[in-house]
Scaffold this motif. Structure first.
Motif, PDB file in Angstrom:
ATOM      1  N   LYS A  74      46.364  -9.950  28.954  1.00 13.24           N
ATOM      2  CA  LYS A  74      45.234 -10.360  28.099  1.00 13.24           C
ATOM      3  C   LYS A  74      44.770 -11.763  28.475  1.00 13.24           C
ATOM      4  CE  LYS A  74      44.048 -10.820  23.211  1.00 13.24           C
ATOM      5  NZ  LYS A  74      44.565 -10.720  21.843  1.00 13.24           N
ATOM      6  N   TRP A  75      45.702 -12.656  28.677  1.00 15.32           N
ATOM      7  CA  TRP A  75      45.387 -14.028  29.061  1.00 15.32           C
ATOM      8  C   TRP A  75      44.730 -14.069  30.441  1.00 15.32           C
ATOM      9  CZ3 TRP A  75      47.804 -17.143  32.890  1.00 15.32           C
ATOM     10  CH2 TRP A  75      47.412 -18.479  32.867  1.00 15.32           C
ATOM     11  N   LEU A  76      45.301 -13.309  31.400  1.00 13.95           N
ATOM     12  CA  LEU A  76      44.758 -13.306  32.763  1.00 13.95           C
ATOM     13  C   LEU A  76      43.357 -12.694  32.848  1.00 13.95           C
ATOM     14  CD1 LEU A  76      47.929 -12.408  34.865  1.00 13.95           C
ATOM     15  CD2 LEU A  76      46.702 -14.586  34.832  1.00 13.95           C
ATOM     16  N   LYS A  77      43.063 -11.769  31.948  1.00 12.33           N
ATOM     17  CA  LYS A  77      41.727 -11.166  31.947  1.00 12.33           C
ATOM     18  C   LYS A  77      40.641 -12.178  31.576  1.00 12.33           C
ATOM     19  CE  LYS A  77      42.916  -6.386  30.958  1.00 12.33           C
ATOM     20  NZ  LYS A  77      42.858  -5.326  29.937  1.00 12.33           N
ATOM     21  N   ASN A  78      41.025 -13.291  30.967  1.00 16.15           N
ATOM     22  CA  ASN A  78      40.066 -14.345  30.640  1.00 16.15           C
ATOM     23  C   ASN A  78      39.733 -15.216  31.851  1.00 16.15           C
ATOM     24  OD1 ASN A  78      39.817 -13.638  27.900  1.00 16.15           O
ATOM     25  ND2 ASN A  78      41.694 -14.756  27.420  1.00 16.15           N
ATOM     26  N   ILE A  79      40.462 -15.039  32.927  1.00 10.55           N
ATOM     27  CA  ILE A  79      40.202 -15.766  34.167  1.00 10.55           C
ATOM     28  C   ILE A  79      39.415 -14.817  35.064  1.00 10.55           C
ATOM     29  CG2 ILE A  79      41.238 -16.925  36.148  1.00 10.55           C
ATOM     30  CD1 ILE A  79      43.746 -17.348  34.342  1.00 10.55           C
ATOM     31  N   SER A  80      38.214 -15.199  35.403  1.00 13.46           N
ATOM     32  CA  SER A  80      37.279 -14.278  36.064  1.00 13.46           C
ATOM     33  C   SER A  80      37.844 -13.593  37.310  1.00 13.46           C
ATOM     34  CB  SER A  80      35.968 -14.983  36.387  1.00 13.46           C
ATOM     35  OG  SER A  80      36.195 -16.066  37.258  1.00 13.46           O
ATOM     36  N   PHE A  81      38.469 -14.327  38.213  1.00  8.41           N
ATOM     37  CA  PHE A  81      38.950 -13.699  39.444  1.00  8.41           C
ATOM     38  C   PHE A  81      40.182 -12.827  39.220  1.00  8.41           C
ATOM     39  CE2 PHE A  81      41.331 -17.670  39.472  1.00  8.41           C
ATOM     40  CZ  PHE A  81      42.576 -17.290  39.924  1.00  8.41           C
ATOM     41  N   CYS A  82      40.847 -12.962  38.079  1.00  8.95           N
ATOM     42  CA  CYS A  82      42.025 -12.147  37.780  1.00  8.95           C
ATOM     43  C   CYS A  82      41.679 -10.853  37.050  1.00  8.95           C
ATOM     44  CB  CYS A  82      43.021 -12.936  36.925  1.00  8.95           C
ATOM     45  SG  CYS A  82      43.796 -14.306  37.775  1.00  8.95           S
ATOM     46  N   LYS A  83      40.550 -10.845  36.369  1.00 13.55           N
ATOM     47  CA  LYS A  83      40.200  -9.716  35.509  1.00 13.55           C
ATOM     48  C   LYS A  83      40.222  -8.384  36.258  1.00 13.55           C
ATOM     49  CE  LYS A  83      36.918  -8.041  32.155  1.00 13.55           C
ATOM     50  NZ  LYS A  83      35.755  -8.289  31.349  1.00 13.55           N
ATOM     51  N   LYS A  84      39.565  -8.319  37.395  1.00 12.31           N
ATOM     52  CA  LYS A  84      39.511  -7.067  38.151  1.00 12.31           C
ATOM     53  C   LYS A  84      40.885  -6.645  38.658  1.00 12.31           C
ATOM     54  CE  LYS A  84      34.710  -7.074  39.459  1.00 12.31           C
ATOM     55  NZ  LYS A  84      33.731  -6.726  40.441  1.00 12.31           N
ATOM     56  N   ILE A  85      41.683  -7.607  39.075  1.00 14.85           N
ATOM     57  CA  ILE A  85      43.031  -7.311  39.574  1.00 14.85           C
ATOM     58  C   ILE A  85      43.878  -6.711  38.458  1.00 14.85           C
ATOM     59  CG2 ILE A  85      45.164  -8.333  40.482  1.00 14.85           C
ATOM     60  CD1 ILE A  85      43.334 -10.463  41.833  1.00 14.85           C
ATOM     61  N   ILE A  86      43.822  -7.319  37.280  1.00 22.21           N
ATOM     62  CA  ILE A  86      44.606  -6.842  36.134  1.00 22.21           C
ATOM     63  C   ILE A  86      44.132  -5.458  35.707  1.00 22.21           C
ATOM     64  CG2 ILE A  86      45.218  -7.289  33.720  1.00 22.21           C
ATOM     65  CD1 ILE A  86      46.550  -9.140  35.893  1.00 22.21           C
ATOM     66  N   GLU A  87      42.833  -5.271  35.646  1.00 19.29           N
ATOM     67  CA  GLU A  87      42.303  -3.957  35.275  1.00 19.29           C
ATOM     68  C   GLU A  87      42.716  -2.889  36.281  1.00 19.29           C
ATOM     69  OE1 GLU A  87      38.125  -4.792  34.780  1.00 19.29           O
ATOM     70  OE2 GLU A  87      38.415  -5.449  32.690  1.00 19.29           O
ATOM     71  N   LYS A  88      42.753  -3.256  37.552  1.00 18.74           N
ATOM     72  CA  LYS A  88      43.186  -2.324  38.589  1.00 18.74           C
ATOM     73  C   LYS A  88      44.674  -1.984  38.429  1.00 18.74           C
ATOM     74  CE  LYS A  88      41.695  -1.973  43.141  1.00 18.74           C
ATOM     75  NZ  LYS A  88      41.426  -2.559  44.462  1.00 18.74           N
TER      76      LYS A  88
END
Length: 166
Positions: A74-88
């Motif tokens: 949840k925290w990492l999804k607030n960082i733009s470049f991490c969001k796609k990686i976490i969702e993947k």
């Protein structure tokens, strides 16, 4: 996986003992206990020494993943470049979750225990956390899965692999 495990063994082996190498490998996602036992055999560590080291190394990350991964994601999804990686990562884990959804406890046991690519304690913990499986139930299922994986990989690493390397 074997070549990755050997690379870690050769790289880390220059700096630390073979027991520390197999412990670290057992904690790494993808390699886990499976890679640890293969490397233990390749480094000539006895099976009686290797098994407890690999099991402990594989168990250590589980409670942290179960308890904290959703908040970390949840925290990492607030960082733009991490969001796609976490969702993947979430999508990939949930794509493997059918048997766990259907059979919950036993599905998780088998998912962790049967050594196939993309299975194991790390992914099993992630799926259990994302599916909100009860913490105690998830821990027990993962421990049973690790026991199964230990038996299978001990036979492969010290039996079958041992015969092939002799």
């Amino acid at each position: 996986m074997e070549s990755l495990a050997v690379w870690f063994a050769n790289t880390l082996g220059k700096y630390v003992s073979s027991k520390v190498v197999i412990f670290i490998i057992s904690m790494i996602p993808i390699l886990e206990l499976r890679g640890g036992l293969i490397v233990a055999k390749l480094l000539n560590v006895s099976i009686l020494t290797a098994i407890p080291i690999c099991i402990i190394g594989n168990i250590i990350p589980i409670p942290f993943i179960l308890l904290f991964i959703k908040q970390i994601f949840k925290w990492l999804k607030n960082i733009s470049f991490c969001k796609k990686i976490i969702e993947k990562l979430e999508a990939r884990a949930m794509g493997k979750s059918d048997s766990i959804k259907r059979y919950e406890f036993w599905g998780l046991v088998l998912f962790v225990g049967i050594p196939l690519p993309g299975t194991g304690a790390w992914t099993g913990s992630l799926i259990a956390a994302l599916l909100d499986i009860d913490f105690k139930k998830a821990i027990l299922a993962e421990l049973l899965g690790i026991a199964i994986a230990t038996v299978i990989m001990s036979i492969f690493s010290y039996g079958l692999l041992g015969v092939l390397l002799s």
